[in-house]
Design a protein around this motif. Structure first.
Motif, mmCIF file in Angstrom:
data_model
loop_
_atom_site.group_PDB
_atom_site.id
_atom_site.type_symbol
_atom_site.label_atom_id
_atom_site.label_comp_id
_atom_site.label_asym_id
_atom_site.label_seq_id
_atom_site.Cartn_x
_atom_site.Cartn_y
_atom_site.Cartn_z
ATOM 1 N N PRO A 15 44.100 29.257 50.808
ATOM 2 C CA PRO A 15 42.659 29.249 50.513
ATOM 3 C C PRO A 15 42.117 30.623 50.148
ATOM 4 O O PRO A 15 41.182 30.741 49.351
ATOM 5 N N VAL A 16 42.716 31.689 50.716
ATOM 6 C CA VAL A 16 42.223 33.030 50.419
ATOM 7 C C VAL A 16 42.382 33.367 48.940
ATOM 8 O O VAL A 16 41.529 34.064 48.352
ATOM 9 N N LEU A 60 42.255 31.150 46.485
ATOM 10 C CA LEU A 60 41.255 30.375 45.762
ATOM 11 C C LEU A 60 39.889 31.048 45.870
ATOM 12 O O LEU A 60 39.151 31.150 44.877
ATOM 13 N N ARG A 61 39.539 31.500 47.063
ATOM 14 C CA ARG A 61 38.242 32.148 47.250
ATOM 15 C C ARG A 61 38.155 33.446 46.454
ATOM 16 O O ARG A 61 37.088 33.831 45.967
ATOM 17 N N ALA A 62 39.292 34.096 46.298
ATOM 18 C CA ALA A 62 39.297 35.375 45.578
ATOM 19 C C ALA A 62 38.887 35.218 44.120
ATOM 20 O O ALA A 62 38.389 36.175 43.510
ATOM 21 N N GLY A 112 36.807 32.718 43.203
ATOM 22 C CA GLY A 112 35.532 32.004 43.191
ATOM 23 C C GLY A 112 35.626 30.505 43.315
ATOM 24 O O GLY A 112 34.621 29.802 43.128
ATOM 25 N N LEU A 113 36.797 29.972 43.626
ATOM 26 C CA LEU A 113 36.952 28.524 43.776
ATOM 27 C C LEU A 113 36.608 28.102 45.200
ATOM 28 O O LEU A 113 37.112 28.679 46.169
ATOM 29 N N THR A 114 35.770 27.083 45.301
ATOM 30 C CA THR A 114 35.370 26.588 46.629
ATOM 31 C C THR A 114 35.904 25.189 46.886
ATOM 32 O O THR A 114 35.492 24.535 47.827
ATOM 33 N N THR A 115 36.821 24.725 46.024
ATOM 34 C CA THR A 115 37.385 23.386 46.170
ATOM 35 C C THR A 115 38.899 23.458 46.173
ATOM 36 O O THR A 115 39.487 24.392 45.611
ATOM 37 N N ALA A 116 39.527 22.475 46.815
ATOM 38 C CA ALA A 116 40.989 22.349 46.776
ATOM 39 C C ALA A 116 41.399 21.172 45.903
ATOM 40 O O ALA A 116 42.541 20.714 45.951
ATOM 41 N N TRP A 148 39.319 26.416 35.173
ATOM 42 C CA TRP A 148 38.712 27.538 35.881
ATOM 43 C C TRP A 148 39.600 28.745 35.602
ATOM 44 O O TRP A 148 40.786 28.773 35.927
ATOM 45 N N GLY A 185 37.177 33.266 37.198
ATOM 46 C CA GLY A 185 35.869 33.135 37.814
ATOM 47 C C GLY A 185 34.858 32.322 37.045
ATOM 48 O O GLY A 185 33.669 32.297 37.409
#
Length: 348
Positions: free
Chosen positions: A250-251, A253-255, A257-261, A330, A333
């Motif tokens: 998840p880290v 993905l967050r890096a 800008g993704l907030t979904t899996a 995506w 960003g």
């Protein structure tokens, strides 16, 4: 008419009416017509120490038999046994692992019977319709079983080899009793048409807490026609290896800008493929294969959100070579859309 003869005829009529309903008559006729077309497939595994493998297949033309790819995948010395006990050599003509299908050519005999695929769309099959399976469970038979069409939809449980059948978007499910050896059996309607090719049993033997799984006839017929004409299936091919977002930390993905899996990352792009021609970007990895930077993330196909890599492959496979497909990506960003023209999967 003498009374004893009249009494006998009345008794016979009464027994017939009691034992044979219209549905039983239809079921019996379907089985009778199917028996000459269904064969037992036998072969020797390539790996030493494994026992011989037995499966089922059925004639779709005088010299061609349809079965599952996983039945014949690693077999040599293929033979088919007809319902009357005669045995003949066979060989692979063409295979379609994407939907777990194989076409065999039989040597030395023409089909004593041929089954036809239903041309009805899968979505038009009513749940609860009666279905018949004719095959060789444990190599015994041919034996028939009966049940209903229990459902239509994607297979949500993991399979032993996720690469086999990966391009089947929707399966048919049935409660008809099935077991080892039924792979490749025809799933028949009460009109005698093949509505599916049995591929698996999920959760134990069907009819004993398990569910029979079949490749829909609509997809199987398209594959057979492609294999006969081209030698390879002609479903859409993206040309990129994918990784489901849920498999990534998840880290990472967050890096970006993704907030979904929900979605799939492009890991590697094959040269000359539709993905390469459309400019899709793969992931960056070090010499040990560790992920350094994410590739493009596919979020939707033609506007429909995707769940994971399997969902992407299945949605792409619904299209034909030459079709144009719009991907929502995506990248760095931000969201963007890319349109690509699909190709057929190259011959390996």
């Amino acid at each position: 008419m003498p009374l004893p003869l009249l009494a006998f005829l009345l008794l016979a009529l009464a027994l017939a009416q009691r034992l044979v309903s219209p549905e039983e008559v239809a079921r019996s006729q379907v089985i009778k017509r199917a028996l000459p077309a269904v064969v037992r497939i036998h072969g020797t595994p390539l790996s030493a120490g494994e026992g011989d493998v037995v499966g089922t297949g059925f004639f779709v033309s005088p010299l061609r038999i349809v079965t599952n790819y996983h039945v014949v995948q690693d077999l040599t010395d293929l033979t088919v046994r007809l319902y009357d006990g005669r045995t003949f050599p066979a060989e692979r003509f063409a295979v379609d692992p994407g939907i777990d299908l194989a076409l065999l050519t039989v040597k030395g005999v023409q089909a004593p019977g041929v089954l036809s695929f239903s041309k009805a769309p899968t979505s038009s099959l009513p749940l609860g319709m009666g279905v018949v399976v004719v095959g060789f469970p444990y190599g015994q038979g041919p034996l028939a079983s009966y049940g209903i069409l229990s459902g239509i939809g994607p297979l949500e449980v993991p399979t032993p080899d996720p690469t086999i059948g990966a391009e089947v978007g929707e399966y048919l499910f049935t409660d008809a009793p099935l077991t080892v050896g039924n792979s490749g059996s025809p799933l028949l309607s009460l009109q005698g048409e093949v509505v599916g090719v049995m591929a698996d049993v999920v959760g134990g033997p069907s009819g004993v807490g398990g569910i029979g799984v079949a490749v829909p006839a609509e997809l199987a017929l398209q594959s057979v026609q492609d294999l006969e004409r081209f030698g390879i299936p002609q479903r859409g091919w993206l040309g990129a290896s994918l990784v489901s977002l849920e498999e990534l930390p998840p880290v990472l993905l967050r890096a970006v800008g993704l907030t979904t899996a929900q979605g799939a990352m492009v890991d590697r792009v094959e040269p000359g493929s539709p993905a390469a021609r459309a400019g899709l970007r793969g992931a960056s990895r070090d010499a040990q294969g560790r992920l350094l930077a994410l590739g493009d993330v596919i979020l939707a196909v033609n506007g429909t959100p995707v769940k994971d890599k399997v969902d992407v492959v299945r949605r792409i496979a619904r299209y034909r070579p030459g079709d144009r497909v719009r991907l929502t990506l995506w990248r760095e960003g931000r969201r963007l859309e890319v349109t690509l023209t699909l190709m057929a999967r190259p011959r390996r």
